[in-house]
Design a protein around this motif. Structure first.
Motif, mmCIF file in Angstrom:
data_model
loop_
_atom_site.group_PDB
_atom_site.id
_atom_site.type_symbol
_atom_site.label_atom_id
_atom_site.label_comp_id
_atom_site.label_asym_id
_atom_site.label_seq_id
_atom_site.Cartn_x
_atom_site.Cartn_y
_atom_site.Cartn_z
ATOM 1 N N PHE A 1 -1.553 37.053 44.937
ATOM 2 C CA PHE A 1 -1.506 36.617 43.531
ATOM 3 C C PHE A 1 -2.099 37.700 42.628
ATOM 4 N N SER B 1 -1.155 29.644 40.588
ATOM 5 C CA SER B 1 -0.215 29.806 39.476
ATOM 6 C C SER B 1 -0.962 29.480 38.197
ATOM 7 N N PRO C 1 3.331 32.999 31.594
ATOM 8 C CA PRO C 1 3.011 32.546 32.952
ATOM 9 C C PRO C 1 2.601 33.710 33.851
ATOM 10 N N THR C 2 1.739 33.424 34.810
ATOM 11 C CA THR C 2 1.510 34.389 35.883
ATOM 12 C C THR C 2 2.624 34.220 36.914
ATOM 13 N N LYS C 3 2.760 35.229 37.774
ATOM 14 C CA LYS C 3 3.701 35.098 38.901
ATOM 15 C C LYS C 3 2.997 34.294 39.987
ATOM 16 N N PRO C 4 3.555 33.118 40.357
ATOM 17 C CA PRO C 4 2.851 32.251 41.301
ATOM 18 C C PRO C 4 2.947 32.740 42.749
ATOM 19 N N ASN D 1 -0.152 40.110 39.807
ATOM 20 C CA ASN D 1 -0.585 39.906 38.421
ATOM 21 C C ASN D 1 -1.755 40.850 38.114
ATOM 22 N N ALA E 1 -6.546 29.853 37.716
ATOM 23 C CA ALA E 1 -5.550 29.601 38.767
ATOM 24 C C ALA E 1 -6.203 28.955 39.987
#
Lengths: 273, 273
Positions: free
Chosen positions: A64, A171, A163-166, A68, A246
């Protein structure tokens, strides 16, 4: 290990300053002599956000962060159960060297402590993430005024619609910190912070907060509100609260973070970034 | 020297492209085969603004440029009377190699010509100044859209309330060019243009036009208006019209400039800047 037996959390009158060494700060925290926030302390040194997770979640969390990197700049990772973080400090004990920690269970904060030894487990992996203190140091050194610093407040932070990349259970939205700057200072701040991608790099937004999903600039989701004057632009940087948000949203059965503002002070110099 | 005897200013159907060499462009202009604007022509090459002044004013103008390097980035200066500019091109004749020139007397434009030989004097000193075409090339190469380019317009330019540092008869406001950009592109554009201080460098303002004395963004003082959308910021760079405006305001008995948009194409590469 020395203890302060009667008042373990009350700081002795130890004087830590901008010129203290990182090890002095860590030892003071370790010995119960320093439980304050680390803003302005050992100011040449990189301070880091901490996320401490069971090993079963560590691979996903590492991925994660790697996907990100702007909000989650990974500066170090421990071996499972190890209190050391290679490359970040000599004689560093992650269980004791941070002034305050938050203990989380199932996504709820259950306590704030100054020592993790009672909570330590052999499967815990520590992630150290870059922090905006490093670039604020550079901005102030270049003569760019920061209102939350001059007013002695915490920086204002907001959840955005970016959004972040999950990855796996991790996420959620990118969280940003905001600093109001005059346009000429904002332009210089872009150039200064772009040089340090390991601590969030350049801003990710300037101007209208609504464009990134912030409905009220006077109501930050974390930290303290500061005024944005008519001759200023709000300037938004990706923030190290993103990974913490997250993690909390993932509701792991158990995890640990530093208390916001009470960071791990590393041997690394801001000038190395 | 070849001439087109019957229609000296009508271009023949010579095809100059982004891939033409600088010398091809200069020779086409010299021979009357090219009188068009130079936007997008020989695009790897540095194009320059020209100011051609009597030697009596040259020292003050040079100093004016040196004191105001952001709007007036000096890339070359000729010897008095010489048609060459050292360092900017092989076989370069300033009297013929620019597609269009403006002739000024006492601060009034008296004609637009494609050849200076009838106006040349032994005391004329040519100043070559960096031009935003160079950084626009870099912005487009990095995928940042420029509305005036996609709409085929001249860039919008404005007189500001930011004074230049005066020298002798030369003074006046900083003129800026404006490009509307989304915030994320504005942030990248700051970083990209900061790398080329020889062509105006980073923007000098972002956001509210009134803060730099622009009362109506839809009424540029030079060039063409372009729309600024709700999700965009107006981004302002110092502009090479600044020295031209200072010269016109000084009302010298005689001087020459290029016609805006019809630049001298040099052998220097944008990538060298």
């Amino acid at each position: 290990m020395p203890e302060t037996p009667t008042m373990p959390h009350a700081p002795r009158s130890i004087s830590l300053t901008a010129d203290s060494t990182a090890l002095e700060v860590r030892l003071a925290a370790r010995h119960g002599d320093f439980t304050g926030h680390t803003s302005g302390v050992a100011s040449a040194h990189v301070q880091v956000n901490l996320a401490i997770l069971p090993a079963a979640l560590a691979d996903d969390f590492r991925r994660f962060c790697e996907l990100n990197p702007v909000p989650c700049p990974l500066l170090g990772v421990s071996e499972p159960g190890s209190p050391a973080i290679p490359g970040l400090g000599q004689d560093l004990d992650i269980r004791t060297d941070v002034p305050r920690y938050h203990i989380w269970r199932n996504g709820e904060r259950v306590s704030e402590v100054t020592d993790l030894r009672a909570y330590w487990r052999d499967d815990l992996v520590t992630f150290a993430l870059g922090c905006s203190f490093s670039f604020e140091h550079a901005l102030l050194a270049e003569g760019i005024p920061l209102r939350h610093v001059s007013e002695g407040r915490n920086v204002a932070m907001y959840r955005t619609n970016i959004p972040t990349k999950p990855v796996g259970v991790f996420s959620g939205p990118t969280v940003v910190s905001m600093r109001p700057l005059k346009a000429a200072d904002a332009i210089r701040a872009v150039q200064i912070t772009a040089r340090t991608p390991q601590v969030h790099g350049a801003p990710i937004h300037i101007g209208d907060p609504a464009l990134i999903g912030i409905s009220d600039i006077n109501q930050p989701d974390y930290g303290d509100a500061v005024a944005v004057h008519d001759d200023e632009l709000p300037v938004f940087w990706a923030c190290g609260v993103t990974p913490q948000a997250a993690i909390v949203a993932a509701r792991p059965a158990f995890c640990i973070t530093h208390a916001p503002g009470y960071m791990l002070v590393t041997d690394k110099l801001n000038s190395e970034l």
